[in-house]
Design an enzyme around this catalytic site. Structure first.
Site, short mmCIF file in Angstrom:
data_model
loop_
_atom_site.label_atom_id
_atom_site.label_comp_id
_atom_site.label_asym_id
_atom_site.label_seq_id
_atom_site.Cartn_x
_atom_site.Cartn_y
_atom_site.Cartn_z
N ASP A 176 -8.98 15.95 23.22
CA ASP A 176 -8.47 15.16 21.58
C ASP A 176 -9.15 13.53 21.93
OD1 ASP A 176 -7.81 13.79 18.94
OD2 ASP A 176 -5.57 13.86 19.68
N GLN A 231 -1.38 8.81 16.77
CA GLN A 231 -1.81 9.49 15.43
C GLN A 231 -1.22 8.24 14.44
OE1 GLN A 231 -4.02 12.06 15.24
NE2 GLN A 231 -3.77 12.73 17.79
N CYS A 271 0.74 -1.13 0.62
CA CYS A 271 0.09 0.35 0.30
C CYS A 271 0.78 0.72 -0.18
CB CYS A 271 -0.95 0.22 1.34
SG CYS A 271 -1.79 1.81 1.21
N CYS A 324 -11.27 14.29 15.30
CA CYS A 324 -11.09 13.80 14.58
C CYS A 324 -12.45 13.62 13.75
CB CYS A 324 -10.17 12.70 14.56
SG CYS A 324 -11.20 11.06 16.14
N PHE A 326 -9.27 13.88 26.95
CA PHE A 326 -8.92 12.25 26.39
C PHE A 326 -7.38 12.26 26.02
CE2 PHE A 326 -12.24 14.00 25.87
CZ PHE A 326 -13.61 13.46 26.52
#
Length: 308
Positions: free
Chosen positions: A240, A168, A75, A266, A195
């Site tokens: 977050d 991340q 990939c 996100c 978080f």
């Protein structure tokens, strides 16, 4: 010209990263947002996490809108360490079906397998012990093989990486977000990192961290958000949260007098909802910067700052 022969078949990418119009196409996902600065773009080939699927002898990524598995063996989004490993993973004597999360840590590769099948064969254990560059393999909560404990580094602090824990997806985007947060929090005397996870922001800010798991105080902020009384000691809050957002916590923050809220999201959908709670509570959004760390997908990371 497409760089990936699986584009449009594999369910990983909505947009062709090789397209000349990739950035405009991706930005169309958030065209309605009041963005205050140019987007931050992450380079292709930097993704350090990949969630593969397996079913009996099939191994790869799910087909678009299907549970059929596309036998991807390389990939362009992934780091070289993962691409080198994929053929070896595909050749393992898999049993049953499930997911295989591959994470490149600082000292080697961690593999976390989840499956409704509670066992693995001795043949499988022998095979995974020979995987190149892999330092730990777990099957559900059971360790199959381990040579050393995987670790990651946050702002110079080495942290043990729990199997399957959140990171991340790329190191460049992790650093970019941390730099944005640190700059936005400049001058704050007492910061709460909500978080907080493993501490990407916590250490750099010398903050009080709170999360279900990670480096801070163990607290379920969905069920037990920090109250207005608890928030009085902080002049800056960093959040977050997962894709579900931080609705309960934002309702408490909206009633507080915290001067500055730095919200990293996100999920633009839950960000819109939570931003509405904050603005109705008297906060003004002064910064909104999109970060394309989920390269090729429809997903965006949002960095935002609210002040009161």
């Amino acid at each position: 010209m497409k760089t990936c022969p699986f584009f449009g078949v594999c369910g990983g990418c909505k947009y062709d990263v090789a397209s000349d119009d990739y950035r405009n196409q991706k930005l169309s996902e958030i065209a309605d947002l009041p963005i205050t600065a140019n987007a931050i773009w992450t380079d292709v080939g930097t993704r350090r996490r990949a969630d593969f699927a397996f079913s009996d002898t099939a191994f790869g990524f799910y087909k678009h809108r299907s549970k059929n598995i596309v036998p991807v063996r390389q990939c362009p989004l992934l780091r070289d360490e993962i691409n080198v490993l994929i053929p070896h993973l595909a050749a393992l004597p898999w049993g049953g079906a499930g997911a295989c999360l591959v994470t490149v840590c600082d000292n080697g590769i961690d593999i976390a397998i989840t499956s409704p099948v509670p066992y693995f064969s001795s043949e499988f254990k022998t095979a995974v012990e020979k995987l190149p560059g892999v330092i730990r393999v777990t099957w559900n909560t059971r360790c199959v093989a381990q040579t050393v404990t995987p670790t990651v580094n946050f702002d110079g602090h080495v942290v043990e990486y729990p199997s399957g824990a959140f990171l991340q997806p790329t190191v460049p985007s992790e650093h970019a977000l941390r730099d944005l947060v640190v700059t936005a929090a400049a001058g704050a005397k007492h910061v709460a990192d909500l978080f907080c996870g493993l501490g990407n922001f916590t250490y750099a800010l010398n903050a009080d961290g709170f999360d279900i798991a990670g480096v801070g105080v163990k607290r379920d902020l969905f069920l037990h958000p920090l109250t207005v009384g608890m928030l009085k000691q902080y002049d800056c809050v960093v959040m977050d949260p997962p894709r579900a957002g931080a609705f309960a916590q934002c309702k408490e923050l909206a009633k507080s007098n915290v001067a500055r809220i730095i919200y990293v999201s996100c999920n633009p959908t839950t960000w819109r909802r939570d931003a509405g709670v904050l603005t109705r509570g008297g906060y003004k959004m002064v910064t909104l910067i999109p970060v394309d760390q989920f390269i090729g997908s429809a997903h965006w990371e949002l960095f935002s700052v609210f002040v009161k």
